[in-house]
Every structure is written in structure tokens, then in C-alpha cells.
Design a protein around this motif. Sequence first.
Motif, PDB file in Angstrom:
ATOM      1  N   LEU A   7      -2.685   2.651  34.680  1.00 41.64           N
ATOM      2  CA  LEU A   7      -1.459   3.041  33.637  1.00 41.64           C
ATOM      3  C   LEU A   7      -1.538   1.959  32.501  1.00 41.64           C
ATOM      4  CD1 LEU A   7       1.423   4.143  35.730  1.00 41.64           C
ATOM      5  CD2 LEU A   7      -0.416   5.477  34.726  1.00 41.64           C
ATOM      6  N   ALA A   8      -1.786   0.777  32.968  1.00 41.70           N
ATOM      7  CA  ALA A   8      -1.752  -0.345  31.795  1.00 41.70           C
ATOM      8  C   ALA A   8      -3.246  -0.778  31.030  1.00 41.70           C
ATOM      9  CB  ALA A   8      -1.087  -1.678  32.314  1.00 41.70           C
ATOM     10  N   GLY A   9      -4.055  -0.354  32.051  1.00 36.49           N
ATOM     11  CA  GLY A   9      -5.436  -0.995  31.566  1.00 36.49           C
ATOM     12  C   GLY A   9      -5.953   0.042  30.303  1.00 36.49           C
ATOM     13  N   LEU A  40      -3.737  -1.002  27.121  1.00 37.47           N
ATOM     14  CA  LEU A  40      -4.309  -2.271  26.402  1.00 37.47           C
ATOM     15  C   LEU A  40      -5.408  -2.259  25.850  1.00 37.47           C
ATOM     16  CD1 LEU A  40      -3.079  -4.683  29.318  1.00 37.47           C
ATOM     17  CD2 LEU A  40      -1.978  -4.074  27.247  1.00 37.47           C
ATOM     18  N   LEU A  41      -6.434  -1.437  26.250  1.00 39.42           N
ATOM     19  CA  LEU A  41      -7.930  -1.357  25.742  1.00 39.42           C
ATOM     20  C   LEU A  41      -7.622  -0.532  24.471  1.00 39.42           C
ATOM     21  CD1 LEU A  41     -10.851  -1.865  25.885  1.00 39.42           C
ATOM     22  CD2 LEU A  41     -10.937   0.597  27.429  1.00 39.42           C
ATOM     23  N   ALA A  42      -6.751   0.598  24.369  1.00 35.89           N
ATOM     24  CA  ALA A  42      -6.611   1.044  23.206  1.00 35.89           C
ATOM     25  C   ALA A  42      -5.986   0.032  22.266  1.00 35.89           C
ATOM     26  CB  ALA A  42      -5.853   2.297  23.109  1.00 35.89           C
ATOM     27  N   LEU A  75     -16.064   1.647  27.665  1.00 35.22           N
ATOM     28  CA  LEU A  75     -15.058   0.604  27.962  1.00 35.22           C
ATOM     29  C   LEU A  75     -14.052   1.328  28.805  1.00 35.22           C
ATOM     30  CD1 LEU A  75     -14.981  -1.297  24.744  1.00 35.22           C
ATOM     31  CD2 LEU A  75     -15.666  -2.315  26.977  1.00 35.22           C
ATOM     32  N   PHE A  76     -13.676   2.454  28.363  1.00 29.43           N
ATOM     33  CA  PHE A  76     -12.662   3.210  28.990  1.00 29.43           C
ATOM     34  C   PHE A  76     -13.098   3.709  30.454  1.00 29.43           C
ATOM     35  CE2 PHE A  76     -10.320   3.840  24.963  1.00 29.43           C
ATOM     36  CZ  PHE A  76      -9.099   3.765  25.372  1.00 29.43           C
ATOM     37  N   LEU A  77     -14.638   4.045  30.390  1.00 25.07           N
ATOM     38  CA  LEU A  77     -15.057   4.432  31.964  1.00 25.07           C
ATOM     39  C   LEU A  77     -14.961   3.322  32.594  1.00 25.07           C
ATOM     40  CD1 LEU A  77     -16.437   6.321  33.710  1.00 25.07           C
ATOM     41  CD2 LEU A  77     -18.894   5.632  32.316  1.00 25.07           C
ATOM     42  N   LEU A 107      -7.832   8.874  39.198  1.00 26.61           N
ATOM     43  CA  LEU A 107      -7.593  10.203  38.428  1.00 26.61           C
ATOM     44  C   LEU A 107      -6.561   9.887  37.175  1.00 26.61           C
ATOM     45  CD1 LEU A 107      -7.518  12.711  41.209  1.00 26.61           C
ATOM     46  CD2 LEU A 107      -9.444  12.251  39.742  1.00 26.61           C
ATOM     47  N   ALA A 108      -5.743   9.130  37.573  1.00 23.43           N
ATOM     48  CA  ALA A 108      -4.552   8.894  36.367  1.00 23.43           C
ATOM     49  C   ALA A 108      -5.300   8.071  35.395  1.00 23.43           C
ATOM     50  CB  ALA A 108      -3.536   8.050  37.184  1.00 23.43           C
ATOM     51  N   SER A 109      -6.254   7.250  35.736  1.00 26.62           N
ATOM     52  CA  SER A 109      -6.602   6.348  34.608  1.00 26.62           C
ATOM     53  C   SER A 109      -7.779   7.335  33.875  1.00 26.62           C
ATOM     54  CB  SER A 109      -7.410   5.081  35.214  1.00 26.62           C
ATOM     55  OG  SER A 109      -8.225   4.566  34.200  1.00 26.62           O
TER      56      SER A 109
END
Length: 851
Positions: free
Chosen positions: A387-389, A392-394, A410-412, A428-430
Amino acid sequence: MARGKLRIYLGAAPGVGKTYAMLAEAHRRLERGTDCVVAYVEHHGRPRTETLLHGLEQVPRRRLEHRGVFFEEMDVDAVLRRAPAVALVDELAHTNIPGARNTKRWQDVEELLAAGIDVVSTVNIQHLESLGDVVESITGVRQRETVPDEVVRRADQIELVDMSPQALRRRMAHGNVYQPDKVDAALSNYFRPGNLTALRELALLWVADRVDEHLTAYRSEHRVSRIWGSRERIVVGLTGGPEGRTLIRRAARLAEKGAGGEVLAVYIARSDGLTAASPKELALQRTLVEDLGGTFHHVVGDDIPAALLAFARGVNATQIVLGSSRRKTWQYVFGPGVGVTVARESGPDLDVHIVTHEEVAKGRGLPVARGSRLGRGRIVAGWAMALAGPALLALLLNAVDLGLANDMLLFLAVTVAAALIGGLLPALASAALGSLLLNFFYTPPLHRLTVSDPRNIVAIAIFFGVGMAVASVVDLAARRTHQAARLRAESEILSFLAGNVLRGETSLEALLERVRETFAMESAALLERAGDLEPWTCAGRAGIGPPLERPEDADVDMPVGDHMALALTGRVLPAEDRRVLAAFAAQAAVVLDRRRLKAEADRAGALAEGNRIRTALLAAVSHDLRTPLAGIKAAVSSLRSDDVAWSEEDRAELLEGIEEGADRLDHLVGNLLDMSRLQTGTVTPLIREIDVDEVVPMALVGVPEDSVGLDVPETLPMVAVDPGLLERSVANLVENAVKYSPPGLRVTVSASALVDRVEVRVVDRGPGVPDDAKDRIFEPFQRYGDAPRGAGVGLGLAVARGFAEAMDGTLTAEDTPGGGLTMVLSLRAARPGPGPLRAGEDTAEQERQPQ
């Protein structure tokens, strides 16, 4: 010698043809050339049975008188002397006449089996000890002659001789069972159709249980995992809801349709305790299933379908009864449900019944099955990353433009990290959140949830698929790791148990403590009872917990045979743990049997040692004591004779011989009495402080003058001893040394101090003793070398060592430099201070002098 084999013909009632079948079997064996004899068979006046006795060798019976009447019993000694290959012994439960070799005939049979003789015998079901109360409630007759169930259960073969009640009553009416004057009374009382039917059912069920035990043992030995539908075993899956009572009654009706049906109700709880079950409802369902003749089981399993199927296969069930799902329609999005999953994975060996009830579709009863084997901490960290990763990356990528391809990688990477940490659902949520952020911020048109370029749609789909694949691999790896760790733990436990079986090292209490520690329980107890209606007793326990009166009162109970169970308190075990628990239970029963056998062996060893000592004592009395008595009697007879005029020298010589014989006799009797006191443990020394030079000279009274040299300094410290026991010990040592010393060579008795000990040394110049015999000479009734019988009974050194050890001293033998033997008596030096040296010593005024 190999133990003989026992074959038993079991019947429901007298007259079904057990003896006839046994004799027919004997004739078949004779035709095959087997040496078969009749040890004891009673035909009871039945012509056909008596006819079959013709042609069979019969061992003569033993006649015994009891209260003026003569009876015939099996002559065990005659059968053992005859030593046939097979012996026929009728009426296994028979009670022998007082004065016979054994109380019960089955004990006679045990002797024949131990001698390597095969035995064929007969017994009726009403004579089994565990069924005595049941038979009495059916027939109104208490069976006084019984045989322990274990004796019959250990038989190598049990053959049921069956006959319908109607056929048996016809046999009786035709006079083939009882004399005509007894037929009417028997038919009207014991041999009523209802009684015979009930006894027949008891016999059939008892034999079926024995067959089931052999089948279970065979499946275990040959690792058979497939279900064999040899008898109907119906497992009822309970949710803890009110529909459980309906399922139990339905399963009971199914069991009634098949012979020997059995109902096992099982409730599966989550390991974390999250369940919607009602404890009150479960208690009612336990009572209901037990009232219907079934059993209730409580196991733990996060994957409910897998745990239910594992339990069913573990008990060799043939059917599973489940209720229709209580879930509402929308709840099926979480999965197909327990019933559908069990039916799909049950395979061809298990029939699954889905039973409708009033609670259908009224709300979910069973919790969602949880398949993950990851820890709670990893799952929480995975969700935090999922949820947080991406968020924060965005924020970071909004400040730096790296291009869509790099942004997607990076999202992967964040999704893969969430999968590695938390497993499938966080991944799955990520992936879903990362896909939305990629679409919203980085794919044209920006800041809108639409994609204009089809290639970007493919890229996002690939990104989502890779995330799911990685998460699945991580979850599968976690499952396999958990399974491998569990199998390794099980293999270590089973290896530990196998090693203990081979070495016989672990005690029952240590094994129960290992069980308690292995399964993290509060207590573990091994319960047993003598019969089905007898109360349970605790054979051993470990841990702290309430006393258990029944295995059913425990949180976990694992039966071991018919009359033994391993009971654990603390928590409910998962279904897969019961396999290892069953191995522990079997090992506990083996350890208990081994402990009892060891106790019996110790008692037998003590009896054998006592018999050996008694035999030696009789030999001593028959010769060594008779010799001085004979000398005394001859001398006295000579002195009293009027035919010979004895001179004063002759009279003095005869009187001297009488005195020497009396002294020798006194010495022998004293040693025998001392040895008996040591053997019975009645030697209680009165320890006090005394100087060695006060006691040792007194021990030299009676030895020939100039045969002993004394060297005991007066400066030695005082010793803590019983003066009487010390005097007797030294006297025996000196007498033995003088006996073996060559003529003209004196025995030396010296004493010296060594740290906190005082050593008394008795040194002779005799032939000495080899090293391998130095310990053996201290055993009772031992004479070294070719010492003649008249040289004593061989107790002097044994008594001396026994007295020394009773005073906390030691007595050892050493070689004398230059040849000979030195006896070293080591005594404890006295501690400073007056009074007795040992707290609690008996200080009463009792004379502890040797007898």
C-alpha cells in the motif's frame, strides 16, 4: 526355543461346535503327518464329539482329590514330557482344582506355548473377562470362569464357530448338546432366542474388532494410504452450528444400514481461535454422538477441507457427511466452499454426502480457509509495502521523469518486493494499485484513468501478470518450506522413538515429558484400565494439570488398544499432528510394558538369587555343619562309653576335639546368621568413635598363637565404626589369611592413616589370587582353588565386605609383594565432636555384636 502358536475356536454359546471343529482340525493335521495329541478334551457325552476322539493319542490325565471327590485335570508335566508338535486343550477358561499345577487352564496353555508346543483350544465369548458384566445383563448369569482378553487377543489365529440361534436350539432339542433331562430348562432360560442372538452379536463384533486391529497394523506396516472400505466408517464434519445435530443423526442412520458401522464426529478449529462455533452447542453434539455410539474428535486445521480429508483418511473412513453451505450467495466469491472442495478432492475412495438443513444460506458457519504459511509479521510488512510502496514511488517519480518503461519496472520491483515479503494477496494489491498509478500519472492521456495507446495496455497487463506469478511462486515456496520443516521435525521425532525402541533408554515419565514439550502441552498422562467397565488409572504423567478420570476429559486423547490411552491437556492438536502423537502413544505403551517386564525380571532375579543362596545354604548345612557335629557326637559317645578305660591324656584330647568342633560350629553358624542379616538388609550399625588398637587385638582371639603379627600404632586417628562389626570383619580376614598361609609364616595385621581414611591391612604369604578372581572371592559360598568342603562354607570374606560397606568402608584384595594376598580394609576417620556421627541414627541401647 521358539514359542508355540495358539489357535482358538471362539463360539457364542455352548454347543455351537467348537470342540467338534477342533477335533476335525486335529484329524486333518494327522493326515498331513503332524504329531498331534489330545492334552485335554471333554466330550460331555456328545456322541459325535466322542467319535472324533477315536484315532487321536490322548495324554493320560492327572487325578486330584478335592473335598473327598476325585477330579481329572490336564497333566501339564506329562504333555511337556511327550513334547508333541500340537496339543489340543479344550475349555481355555476352565478353573483347575486346588492342588493343580496352575490356577487356570490358560496358564497351563502358556507353559505349553513357552515350551514350543502349538496349542489348539476353545473358548466361548461369555468367558472373556471384559464382557462379564455385559453377559450378565443379557443372560442374568454371572460367569465365574473367565480368561483375560489379552490371552485370547494374542492368539495367532482366532476362528469363529458360528451357528444361528434357531439351529442351536434344534441341536439341543435333538439331544446333541445336553442330556434330555436338562434340555427343557436350558431352552427356557439361558438358551432363549434373544440371549443367543445377543451373544452371537457380541462374538461377531469382538472378532470383527480383532480383524480390524490386524488390518490397521497391516496398513501401517505396508504404508497403505488408500482407503479400504472393509467396514463403514462415517466422518461427520461439524461447524459448531445447530445443524450439527441433524448431520449426526443422519450419519447414525447411514451407519445402521451397514454391519459394524462407526460414526466419528470431527470439529475442525482454526489455530488462531477465530471461529463462530458455540461451545455449548459443541458440548451438546459431543453428548449426542456418544449417546448414539460414536466418538467425538476435536482437531485444529487452518485449511479446513485438507484437515477434514486428512482425518478421514487417517481413520480409514469410507463416507463423509457434510451440511449444505450456510454461506449467502455473495460469499461464494471467496471460493467454492468446504463441501465442494471436499467432494472434488476426496477421490474415488471416499463418498461425500451433502445433507440439507434449516440453516442453509443463513450465514457463513465455517471461517475462510487460510492457505498461507507465512508469519503474521511478514504478512503485515507485505501489506505495508503493497500500500505504501507504490504511493511513495509515485511521489518520487513525479519529481523525476525517467520514462514509462523505467517507471513500469520500478513499480514492478515494488510489487515483487511485496510478493517476496507478504505473499499473494499483498502482491495483488500492490499490482492493482501500481497499475492505477501508472495509468493515472504516466500513460497518455495523463491524469485520467484511460489508456490511448494499446501497447501501454499490454505493458500494464504484463506488469500485473508478472506480479501475480512472482507472488504465487513465493506463496508456493512458503508452503513447501513449511511442509519440509514439518516433515523434518516428524522424521527427527520418529528417529528418536525408533532409537529408544532399540536401546530401551527412555523411561515412561521422560517420554511423557518429551510428548508434552514436543506438542507444547500443559500435561501428558498415560491412562489404562483393566476392562471396558473398569475405572481408568494413571500409569504415568508429566507436567502440571488437573487429574484425569477419563481420556475424554482431556483436550487430546489418543487410544492405544482397547484399554489404554494417551491424554494431553493444554490445547487442541492439528489433524496432521495426530500421526506423530500416535507414534508417541504406541511407544509409551511399549515403555510401560518394558518397565513392567523389567520389574518382573528383577523380582525373578531376586528369587533366583535367593534360591541360589538357599541351595548353597542347604549344601553347607548338609556337609560343613554336619562334620563338626559328627566329630562332637563321636567324641561324646566315646567319653560316655563304658567299654573303654580312657586315660587322662585321651580324655583331654577328646575334650579338646569337642571344644574345637564347637568353636568351628559356632563360627559357621555365626557366618550364616551374619550373611542372612546382610541379605535381608537388617544390619544397622551403631556408629561411634573408637581407636583401631582397641578393636583389632580382640579380633585375634581364637587364632593360633604366634600365627599373627600385630602392627597397629596408638597414634592413629579414631575411626567412625561399629566396634562389633569391625571386630567380626577383621576376625574373618585374619582367619582366612591364617588358613591359606604356609606353615611357619606369620600373618601381619597393620594399620595406617591415609588422608581422611584409616586402612587396616591383613597380609599373608599364601598362594595368592589371580586378578580375575579378586572380586569373585567376596561372593557368598565361594571357596578359592581346591579348598575342601570341610574348610568352611565360603562366607567369611562376603560377611567381612558386607559389614565394611555397612560402616561406609571398603574391602579390597591386593597382591602381596613377593607373593601372597593382602586384604585392605579402609575405614572412615572420625569427625571432631562428641556423639553419634550420623543424624537420625538409632541411639537406643542395643547390642550390635555379631551373632
